[in-house]
Design a protein around this motif. Structure first.
Motif, PDB file in Angstrom:
ATOM      1  N   ASN A 151       0.825  -1.210   0.000  1.00 45.05           N
ATOM      2  CA  ASN A 151       0.000   0.000   0.000  1.00 45.05           C
ATOM      3  C   ASN A 151       0.858   1.258   0.000  1.00 45.05           C
ATOM      4  OD1 ASN A 151      -3.002  -0.697   0.251  1.00 45.05           O
ATOM      5  ND2 ASN A 151      -2.066  -2.040   1.779  1.00 45.05           N
ATOM      6  N   ASP A 152       1.695   1.386  -1.019  1.00 42.08           N
ATOM      7  CA  ASP A 152       2.490   2.601  -1.164  1.00 42.08           C
ATOM      8  C   ASP A 152       2.829   2.805  -2.635  1.00 42.08           C
ATOM      9  OD1 ASP A 152       5.141   1.330  -1.765  1.00 42.08           O
ATOM     10  OD2 ASP A 152       4.954   0.593   0.288  1.00 42.08           O
ATOM     11  N   ALA A 153       3.502   3.903  -2.951  1.00 40.80           N
ATOM     12  CA  ALA A 153       3.784   4.248  -4.342  1.00 40.80           C
ATOM     13  C   ALA A 153       4.744   3.286  -5.023  1.00 40.80           C
ATOM     14  CB  ALA A 153       4.340   5.673  -4.422  1.00 40.80           C
ATOM     15  N   MET A 154       5.465   2.471  -4.250  1.00 43.77           N
ATOM     16  CA  MET A 154       6.388   1.494  -4.825  1.00 43.77           C
ATOM     17  C   MET A 154       5.795   0.083  -4.910  1.00 43.77           C
ATOM     18  SD  MET A 154       9.100   2.982  -5.835  1.00 43.77           S
ATOM     19  CE  MET A 154      10.125   1.540  -6.131  1.00 43.77           C
ATOM     20  N   THR A 155       4.506  -0.038  -4.626  1.00 46.45           N
ATOM     21  CA  THR A 155       3.877  -1.358  -4.639  1.00 46.45           C
ATOM     22  C   THR A 155       3.983  -2.029  -6.009  1.00 46.45           C
ATOM     23  OG1 THR A 155       2.346  -0.783  -2.867  1.00 46.45           O
ATOM     24  CG2 THR A 155       1.696  -2.597  -4.305  1.00 46.45           C
ATOM     25  N   GLY A 156       3.904  -1.251  -7.087  1.00 52.29           N
ATOM     26  CA  GLY A 156       4.035  -1.823  -8.422  1.00 52.29           C
ATOM     27  C   GLY A 156       5.333  -2.581  -8.597  1.00 52.29           C
ATOM     28  N   PHE A 157       6.403  -2.059  -8.026  1.00 55.42           N
ATOM     29  CA  PHE A 157       7.699  -2.743  -8.101  1.00 55.42           C
ATOM     30  C   PHE A 157       7.770  -3.898  -7.103  1.00 55.42           C
ATOM     31  CE2 PHE A 157       8.741   0.792 -10.678  1.00 55.42           C
ATOM     32  CZ  PHE A 157       9.860   0.437 -11.415  1.00 55.42           C
ATOM     33  N   THR A 158       7.317  -3.656  -5.874  1.00 56.44           N
ATOM     34  CA  THR A 158       7.350  -4.718  -4.866  1.00 56.44           C
ATOM     35  C   THR A 158       6.517  -5.918  -5.317  1.00 56.44           C
ATOM     36  OG1 THR A 158       7.673  -3.135  -3.070  1.00 56.44           O
ATOM     37  CG2 THR A 158       6.779  -5.281  -2.473  1.00 56.44           C
ATOM     38  N   LYS A 159       5.326  -5.667  -5.828  1.00 52.84           N
ATOM     39  CA  LYS A 159       4.383  -6.728  -6.161  1.00 52.84           C
ATOM     40  C   LYS A 159       4.651  -7.342  -7.530  1.00 52.84           C
ATOM     41  CE  LYS A 159      -0.599  -7.630  -6.396  1.00 52.84           C
ATOM     42  NZ  LYS A 159      -1.948  -7.068  -6.113  1.00 52.84           N
ATOM     43  N   LEU A 160       4.886  -6.512  -8.541  1.00 53.56           N
ATOM     44  CA  LEU A 160       5.003  -7.015  -9.907  1.00 53.56           C
ATOM     45  C   LEU A 160       6.440  -7.325 -10.304  1.00 53.56           C
ATOM     46  CD1 LEU A 160       2.495  -4.658 -11.756  1.00 53.56           C
ATOM     47  CD2 LEU A 160       2.069  -6.873 -10.677  1.00 53.56           C
ATOM     48  N   TYR A 161       7.387  -6.499  -9.873  1.00 55.48           N
ATOM     49  CA  TYR A 161       8.781  -6.718 -10.268  1.00 55.48           C
ATOM     50  C   TYR A 161       9.429  -7.770  -9.369  1.00 55.48           C
ATOM     51  CZ  TYR A 161      13.388  -5.629 -12.145  1.00 55.48           C
ATOM     52  OH  TYR A 161      14.615  -5.715 -12.764  1.00 55.48           O
ATOM     53  N   TYR A 162       9.290  -7.593  -8.058  1.00 55.03           N
ATOM     54  CA  TYR A 162       9.909  -8.518  -7.101  1.00 55.03           C
ATOM     55  C   TYR A 162       8.955  -9.621  -6.643  1.00 55.03           C
ATOM     56  CZ  TYR A 162      13.886  -5.343  -6.732  1.00 55.03           C
ATOM     57  OH  TYR A 162      14.996  -4.568  -7.000  1.00 55.03           O
ATOM     58  N   LYS A 163       7.715  -9.638  -7.141  1.00 53.18           N
ATOM     59  CA  LYS A 163       6.717 -10.665  -6.801  1.00 53.18           C
ATOM     60  C   LYS A 163       6.487 -10.755  -5.290  1.00 53.18           C
ATOM     61  CE  LYS A 163       7.889 -13.410 -10.869  1.00 53.18           C
ATOM     62  NZ  LYS A 163       8.327 -14.733 -11.397  1.00 53.18           N
ATOM     63  N   GLY A 164       6.616  -9.626  -4.616  1.00 48.66           N
ATOM     64  CA  GLY A 164       6.384  -9.576  -3.179  1.00 48.66           C
ATOM     65  C   GLY A 164       7.495 -10.158  -2.341  1.00 48.66           C
ATOM     66  N   GLU A 165       8.590 -10.573  -2.971  1.00 46.35           N
ATOM     67  CA  GLU A 165       9.688 -11.208  -2.231  1.00 46.35           C
ATOM     68  C   GLU A 165      10.704 -10.202  -1.704  1.00 46.35           C
ATOM     69  OE1 GLU A 165      11.286 -14.053  -4.936  1.00 46.35           O
ATOM     70  OE2 GLU A 165       9.461 -15.280  -4.970  1.00 46.35           O
ATOM     71  N   LYS A 166      10.579  -8.937  -2.101  1.00 47.58           N
ATOM     72  CA  LYS A 166      11.515  -7.903  -1.679  1.00 47.58           C
ATOM     73  C   LYS A 166      10.804  -6.565  -1.728  1.00 47.58           C
ATOM     74  CE  LYS A 166      15.936  -5.807  -3.065  1.00 47.58           C
ATOM     75  NZ  LYS A 166      17.077  -5.896  -4.020  1.00 47.58           N
ATOM     76  N   LEU A 167      11.059  -5.727  -0.735  1.00 48.74           N
ATOM     77  CA  LEU A 167      10.512  -4.376  -0.758  1.00 48.74           C
ATOM     78  C   LEU A 167      11.334  -3.514  -1.706  1.00 48.74           C
ATOM     79  CD1 LEU A 167       9.673  -3.447   2.953  1.00 48.74           C
ATOM     80  CD2 LEU A 167       8.068  -3.743   1.062  1.00 48.74           C
ATOM     81  N   ALA A 168      10.668  -2.899  -2.659  1.00 52.86           N
ATOM     82  CA  ALA A 168      11.361  -2.029  -3.608  1.00 52.86           C
ATOM     83  C   ALA A 168      11.733  -0.721  -2.925  1.00 52.86           C
ATOM     84  CB  ALA A 168      10.474  -1.750  -4.813  1.00 52.86           C
ATOM     85  N   SER A 169      12.938  -0.230  -3.189  1.00 51.68           N
ATOM     86  CA  SER A 169      13.411   1.006  -2.579  1.00 51.68           C
ATOM     87  C   SER A 169      13.080   2.210  -3.451  1.00 51.68           C
ATOM     88  CB  SER A 169      14.934   0.952  -2.377  1.00 51.68           C
ATOM     89  OG  SER A 169      15.426   2.236  -2.015  1.00 51.68           O
ATOM     90  N   PRO A 170      12.490   3.263  -2.877  1.00 55.53           N
ATOM     91  CA  PRO A 170      12.254   4.481  -3.661  1.00 55.53           C
ATOM     92  C   PRO A 170      13.549   5.130  -4.120  1.00 55.53           C
ATOM     93  CG  PRO A 170      11.847   4.888  -1.333  1.00 55.53           C
ATOM     94  CD  PRO A 170      12.033   3.406  -1.483  1.00 55.53           C
TER      95      PRO A 170
END
Length: 649
Positions: free
Chosen positions: A244-263
């Motif tokens: 639930n943040d602006a980087m969710t697209g990367f966390t969820k779609l790029y890293y498949k939820g396995e890593k928190l994407a850094s802004p």
């Protein structure tokens, strides 16, 4: 330690003649130069014309021996975002996760997300091999026609109580295409393609314009739209899952939820170097700062890089590398403007340009801070209201509403020097305002350079918001005080040597901006809405974006990105010596002109131009006209191509 990622595209047979270059060659056996004139086309009039790639423009060439040749310009599509090229098993505009697998479209099982927004191009020759690097900026439409940034499944509550949509920031892609040239006709053909792998650098997002560097690499850009590290940190305190943040697209779609994407991996400038056989090395240059980078223009010294930042209330920044061809270490600056024209000027105003030193920066040092987990709260104390305590500075970036910042000292295991480095390189736009630089530019976008006159060109899409009189609300002051002009302008900036920063220290560059103004013919004109919906004069530029200056043609090419001013965006040729402006291409309604560069290869000229988000209509368009145009276009398709027809030179 090297963080470059290497990969390759195997060589293919290629019929190439000549050497890739940027200059027009004089006719053999003569001592003069050919004279070129662009003869513009009228604006489109019918629904069919407004739905088409239309060029009724012509080019006249007078050779030194007295011969004259006149030819029509014609748009050629190399490939579309939906095409499969060569051994690429997926469409050109497909978007990928960290493992290089296509990200599925949520509305069409079995289909990948496909971007409709091709942007920057660089045509790069390596030996006798020819490659095209192309950006995809963002995902506009899902397969069912839903605007991705408005999708119901991707809404989330922001920490400030407002609603966000994380599909505004999904991973995007940069592709490498192998081309062949017909030796006789000059026609280019796309023969092989693959996406470039930036998985070692946190992927890519919002890739906008780019530069073909003097050392034959591609310098890209990332706009960190909606990725405010302060807001991301606040959201993750409420929801540590990162869903639930602006980087969710990367966390969820790029890293498949396995890593928190850094802004702090977003808004960092990427570079691609290509070797024979299509091998590539990619890097993200943390030393260049972080922002909503439209592009960085590299000057002939191969050390100085000027940056425009898209969006509201943004700075203009500059990086001076320690060594030529090496952007990993140098000094970062931000511009401070001193207006010398009257307040409320309607002609774009006139300014002296000073430069505020932000910090010495380096890729390795900044990346180490990001990988160590530095966050916004380690860098600044912050308040949305002016605190009673001393030491806070009001800074307005992203809007005219300021926030109050105080640089922290050593904390959480980071030294005071590391905190200052992080402020300059990771919160560049905020730190520019904190140090007294101008953060009032509104959509400062394309850049180009005219070497003979030693003038840079800067596209300001929309003179509004922070650029209006009384709208500079940070402590740095109201530096830009102009009348609103929604149609925007292209500015010229005189360059000079032996300049000093605002601390009196030498700037070790021969390409430092010192004065800014709008040349004759490069100011847009707002009008009352006409019958079709234009709110800017169709015979003048409106919302300029992409720029490219060709030295021997003495021509500045201007691509528009008009959301509301022009129903159709245009590509213009402005001949600087005659101050003549010629419309040379009209794009389908709603489409933005991108990918602009001019190349010559084996005697043939190519004006590269893409179109993105075809059918993203202006809200001002006449409803009846929109209804006529819609059946004539395909919103899911976007071409990558070029204008042909410039006579051999």
């Amino acid at each position: 330690m090297s963080h470059h990622t290497k990969s390759s595209l195997r060589p293919l047979a290629l019929a190439l003649v000549g050497v890739l270059g940027f200059s027009v060659q004089a006719v053999a056996g003569t001592t003069g130069q050919a004279r070129v004139e662009f003869v513009g086309m009228p604006a489109p009039a019918t629904a069919a014309e407004r739905a088409a790639f239309l060029s009724g423009a012509r080019v006249k060439v007078r050779y030194p021996d007295g011969r004259e040749v006149e030819q029509a310009l014609e748009y050629v599509t190399l490939f579309k975002n939906t095409d499969r090229v060569g051994r690429n098993p997926f469409p050109a505009g497909a978007l990928y996760d960290v493992a290089g697998q296509p990200i599925p479209d949520p509305t069409a099982p079995g289909m990948p997300l496909i971007s409709e927004t091709p942007d920057a191009n660089s045509l790069i020759q390596v030996g006798r091999e020819l490659y095209l690097v192309t950006h995809f900026e963002y995902d506009w439409l899902l397969a069912d026609g839903t605007v991705a940034a408005k999708s119901k499944d991707s809404r989330y509550p922001r920490a400030d109580g407002k609603e966000g949509n994380w599909r505004r920031n999904t991973p995007t892609s940069m592709i490498l295409t192998r081309l062949e040239q017909d030796a006789v006709s000059g026609a280019l053909k796309a023969v092989d393609q693959r996406p470039l792998d930036f998985s070692a650098w946190g992927g890519l997002g919002w890739l906008c314009n780019g530069t073909h560097t003097p050392w034959n690499s591609h310098l890209g850009s990332e706009e960190n739209y909606d990725v405010d590290a302060r807001a991301v940190e606040a959201s993750r305190k409420l929801d540590p899952s990162g869903m639930n943040d602006a980087m969710t697209g990367f966390t969820k779609l790029y890293y498949k939820g396995e890593k928190l994407a850094s802004p702090y991996y977003r808004g960092i400038t990427p570079e691609v170097k290509i070797k024979r056989g299509g091998q590539t090395e990619v890097v993200k240059h943390f030393a260049l700062g972080r922002g909503t980078f439209e592009m960085g223009y590299v000057f002939p010294d191969q050390r100085t890089v000027l940056f425009g930042h898209d969006g509201d209330n943004k700075p203009m920044t500059m990086f001076v590398a320690d060594k030529p061809r090496d952007l990993s270490k140098g000094t970062l600056y931000a511009a401070r403007l001193v207006q010398t024209s009257p307040d409320n000027a309607g002609d774009g105003g006139r300014f002296k340009v000073e430069w505020v030193r932000l910090a010495r920066t380096d890729n390795a040092g900044v990346k180490a801070l990001v990988d160590a987990g530095i966050q916004f709260s380690h860098i600044f104390e912050v308040s949305d209201a002016r605190p009673e305590a001393a030491g806070y500075v009001a800074v307005a970036t992203g809007s005219t509403r300021p926030e109050y910042l105080k640089l922290k000292g050593a904390n959480a295991g980071f030294s005071a020097r590391q905190i200052e480095l992080a402020a300059a390189a990771l919160e560049t736009m905020r730190y520019a305002g904190y140090k007294g630089a101008t953060t009032e530019f509104n959509k400062l976008e394309g850049l180009a350079y005219n070497a003979r006159d030693n003038v840079a060109y800067l596209a300001v899409t929309d003179i509004a918001n922070g650029m209006e009189t009384g709208q500079g609300t940070g402590d740095a002051g109201d530096h830009i005080r102009l009348a609103k002009l929604r149609a925007g302008a292209v500015y010229a900036m005189a360059m000079a040597k032996r300049q000093k920063d605002t601390d009196g220290k030498p700037i070790r560059s021969d390409y430092v901006g010192v004065e800014l103004w709008v040349p004759e013919g490069l100011l847009g004109e707002d009008i009352a809405k006409d019958a079709v919906g234009n709110t800017a004069n169709e015979d003048k530029i409106a919302n300029p974006d992409n720029l490219f200056f060709d030295e021997k043609l003495r021509t500045l090419f201007i691509g528009e990105d008009s959301a509301t001013a022009h129903i159709n965006n245009f590509l213009w040729a402005y001949q600087v010596d005659t101050r003549q402006l010629a419309r040379i291409l009209s794009l389908p309604a709603g489409a933005e002109a991108t990918g602009l560069k001019v190349y010559r290869l084996g005697g043939h000229a190519y004006i590269l131009s893409n179109a993105q988000h075809i059918g993203d209509f202006s809200k001002n368009i006449d409803p009846a006209l929109k209804q006529q145009i819609e059946p004539l276009i395909n919103k899911f398709e976007a071409p990558i191509g070029y204008l042909k027809g410039v006579p051999k030179l």
